[in-house]
Design an enzyme around this catalytic site. Structure first.
Site, PDB file in Angstrom:
ATOM      1  N   TRP A 130     -33.838 -15.049  -6.818  1.00  0.00           N
ATOM      2  CA  TRP A 130     -33.823 -16.283  -6.023  1.00  0.00           C
ATOM      3  C   TRP A 130     -34.220 -15.954  -4.579  1.00  0.00           C
ATOM      4  O   TRP A 130     -33.735 -14.968  -4.021  1.00  0.00           O
ATOM      5  CB  TRP A 130     -32.414 -16.896  -6.071  1.00  0.00           C
ATOM      6  CG  TRP A 130     -32.243 -18.149  -5.264  1.00  0.00           C
ATOM      7  CD1 TRP A 130     -33.076 -19.224  -5.232  1.00  0.00           C
ATOM      8  CD2 TRP A 130     -31.159 -18.454  -4.370  1.00  0.00           C
ATOM      9  NE1 TRP A 130     -32.577 -20.190  -4.383  1.00  0.00           N
ATOM     10  CE2 TRP A 130     -31.405 -19.730  -3.832  1.00  0.00           C
ATOM     11  CE3 TRP A 130     -30.009 -17.768  -3.972  1.00  0.00           C
ATOM     12  CZ2 TRP A 130     -30.545 -20.357  -2.932  1.00  0.00           C
ATOM     13  CZ3 TRP A 130     -29.153 -18.375  -3.076  1.00  0.00           C
ATOM     14  CH2 TRP A 130     -29.419 -19.659  -2.562  1.00  0.00           C
ATOM     15  N   ASP A 211     -24.141 -14.319 -11.054  1.00  0.00           N
ATOM     16  CA  ASP A 211     -24.498 -15.559 -10.358  1.00  0.00           C
ATOM     17  C   ASP A 211     -24.771 -16.619 -11.419  1.00  0.00           C
ATOM     18  O   ASP A 211     -25.731 -16.499 -12.192  1.00  0.00           O
ATOM     19  CB  ASP A 211     -25.740 -15.319  -9.475  1.00  0.00           C
ATOM     20  CG  ASP A 211     -26.038 -16.521  -8.580  1.00  0.00           C
ATOM     21  OD1 ASP A 211     -25.323 -17.550  -8.688  1.00  0.00           O
ATOM     22  OD2 ASP A 211     -26.986 -16.443  -7.773  1.00  0.00           O
ATOM     23  N   LYS A 246     -26.079 -28.248  -9.801  1.00  0.00           N
ATOM     24  CA  LYS A 246     -27.026 -28.691 -10.833  1.00  0.00           C
ATOM     25  C   LYS A 246     -26.289 -29.368 -11.982  1.00  0.00           C
ATOM     26  O   LYS A 246     -26.652 -30.466 -12.390  1.00  0.00           O
ATOM     27  CB  LYS A 246     -27.831 -27.512 -11.382  1.00  0.00           C
ATOM     28  CG  LYS A 246     -28.122 -26.410 -10.399  1.00  0.00           C
ATOM     29  CD  LYS A 246     -29.256 -26.711  -9.458  1.00  0.00           C
ATOM     30  CE  LYS A 246     -29.320 -25.637  -8.372  1.00  0.00           C
ATOM     31  NZ  LYS A 246     -30.449 -25.696  -7.493  1.00  0.00           N
TER      32      LYS A 246
HETATM   33  C1  LMR Z   1     -33.782 -23.485  -5.895  1.00  0.00           C
HETATM   34  O1  LMR Z   1     -33.885 -22.298  -6.203  1.00  0.00           O
HETATM   35  O2  LMR Z   1     -34.763 -24.232  -5.837  1.00  0.00           O
HETATM   36  C2  LMR Z   1     -32.425 -24.065  -5.620  1.00  0.00           C
HETATM   37  O3  LMR Z   1     -31.436 -23.119  -5.868  1.00  0.00           O
HETATM   38  C3  LMR Z   1     -32.316 -24.696  -4.291  1.00  0.00           C
HETATM   39  C4  LMR Z   1     -32.238 -23.722  -3.150  1.00  0.00           C
HETATM   40  O4  LMR Z   1     -31.313 -23.837  -2.344  1.00  0.00           O
HETATM   41  O5  LMR Z   1     -33.077 -22.840  -3.038  1.00  0.00           O
END
Ligand code: LMR
Length: 398
Positions: A130, A211, A246
């Site tokens: 992420w 996570d 989500k």
């Molecule tokens: C994403 O990965 O798009 C979501 O988790 C929103 C974010 O805060 O990045």
């Protein structure tokens, strides 16, 4: 003094959200941020949330502080949701949980907690991960290293390389693993790989940080937690960061949780006072609204059943679109193999197209996706899927 500040790059995901909002093209398609949208392209408030909010309005009689751990009813619910009702770690009183401002808040609290437990710890994250993980952990003062995960060539996992690299992680370090719906690739560990991961954690003595931002978006609430539950039954310590953004559609309410599993209930008490002191030093205590909404839903069998139904609708819609993308691409004459999209889980997949093609999709067609070619599949619907498939076919032709 402020003039000495250095410029900072726009966040790759949130920057995209702002750019999309400003685009006047009526045909624009938002495949950027991980937010569920329905067939109308709308992120509606879930019906179960509306009902719980009405209940809250009626029942709430005080706005006094809720305390550093947040809503205790919520914390008990979220532990059961993650670990299952009678998981050994719950029965042995080895878990302490604090509700946090979103999943990001959970990760930051977890990072500060790790720093206290072992200031020299390195946290290992998947390549890729992420977009916010690395900067978030570095901001908390943790060293960050990456381990092999997604294979851009085969569109699967670099399984052997991943386990070879994890076999080098020293005791005292932390390894972040995505519980399900890997963000950004959509490629998850299978059960056998969770077993191998668990064996390595035991052998090496590293601490897993799981996570879980998308529980219920992969295969189901219990199925998506299967790896976590297996791992938690065997290791003596782990951290879990979960989110209700989500699966309850509570994005802007910022509701998540950090749960610390300790070796026994005595260490758990030690973990608890430290966890609360970390919370106190950052934001004192979390906002209450989202947690109370979730508690109201999970306190009621009727609202829980409604939530399960609404969650299944969201999950099924995304999964149907995974196959639809493949079919529509084929119908547009695209010959590249996109069958991997159906093998992946959750909101995201990488299309695997290059930067020039991603830029063209945005500039010529107002189709927005993250620069890595991550698409949020929930942004597709019957009104835009053909437009999307045609645009991809155009840019692939060059
Ligand atoms: C994403 O990965 O798009 C979501 O988790 C929103 C974010 O805060 O990045």
């Amino acid at each position: 003094m402020f003039a000495q500040l250095k410029p900072v790059a726009t966040d790759p995901i949130l920057g995209l959200m702002a750019a999309y909002r400003e685009d006047p093209n009526p045909l624009k398609v938002d495949l950027g941020v991980g937010v569920y949208k329905d067939e109308q392209g709308h992120t509606a408030v879930l019906k179960c949330v509306k009902e719980a909010e009405a209940l809250r309005l009626k029942q709430e009689d005080s706005k006094t502080y809720i305390g550093m751990a947040g809503d205790l009813g919520f914390n008990a619910h979220i532990e059961k949701l993650a670990f299952g009702n009678s998981h050994p770690v719950l029965l042995a009183n080895r878990v302490t949980t604090a509700h946090t401002p979103g999943g990001t808040g959970a990760l930051r609290v977890a990072a500060e907690f790790i720093k206290r437990a072992n200031p020299d710890a390195t946290i290992w994250v998947t390549t890729p991960t992420w977009a916010n993980h690395i900067s978030l952990f570095q901001a908390a003062g943790l060293k960050v290293k990456e381990y092999a995960y997604y294979d851009y060539d085969t569109k699967g996992l670099k399984t052997e390389q991943m386990f070879a690299e994890l076999a080098q992680v020293p005791a005292g370090d932390v390894v972040l693993v995505h519980a399900c719906c890997h963000n950004p690739s959509g490629m998850d560990l299978n059960f056998e790989q969770w077993q191998r991961f668990t064996e390595l954690a035991l052998e090496r003595g590293f601490t897993p940080l799981v996570d879980m931002a998308y529980q219920g978006f992969g295969s189901g609430l219990d199925e998506d937690a299967k790896g976590l539950r297996y791992l938690a039954e065997r290791v003596s310590e782990l951290l879990l960061c979960s989110s209700c953004s989500k699966n309850f559609g509570l994005y802007r309410e910022r509701i998540g949780a950090v749960s610390i599993v300790s070796a026994d209930s005595q260490v758990m008490e030690l973990a608890k006072v430290n966890l609360l002191s970390v919370v106190r030093s950052i934001y004192s205590m979390p906002p209450a609204h989202g947690a109370i909404i979730v508690s109201h839903i999970l306190d009621s069998a009727e609202l829980t059943a409604l939530w399960h139904q609404e969650l299944a609708e969201m999950r099924d819609r995304i999964n149907n679109y995974r196959q639809l993308i493949i079919d529509k691409f084929a119908a547009e004459g695209i010959t590249q193999d996109f069958s991997f999209i159906a093998r992946q889980h959750g909101m995201f997949s990488f299309l695997g197209i290059n930067k020039a093609q991603i830029d063209r999709l945005r500039d010529e067609f107002s189709i927005y996706m993250v620069g890595s070619s991550r698409v949020s599949i929930a942004g597709l619907n019957h009104a835009n899927i053909d437009y999307f498939a045609k645009a991809v076919a155009t840019v692939l032709k060059g």
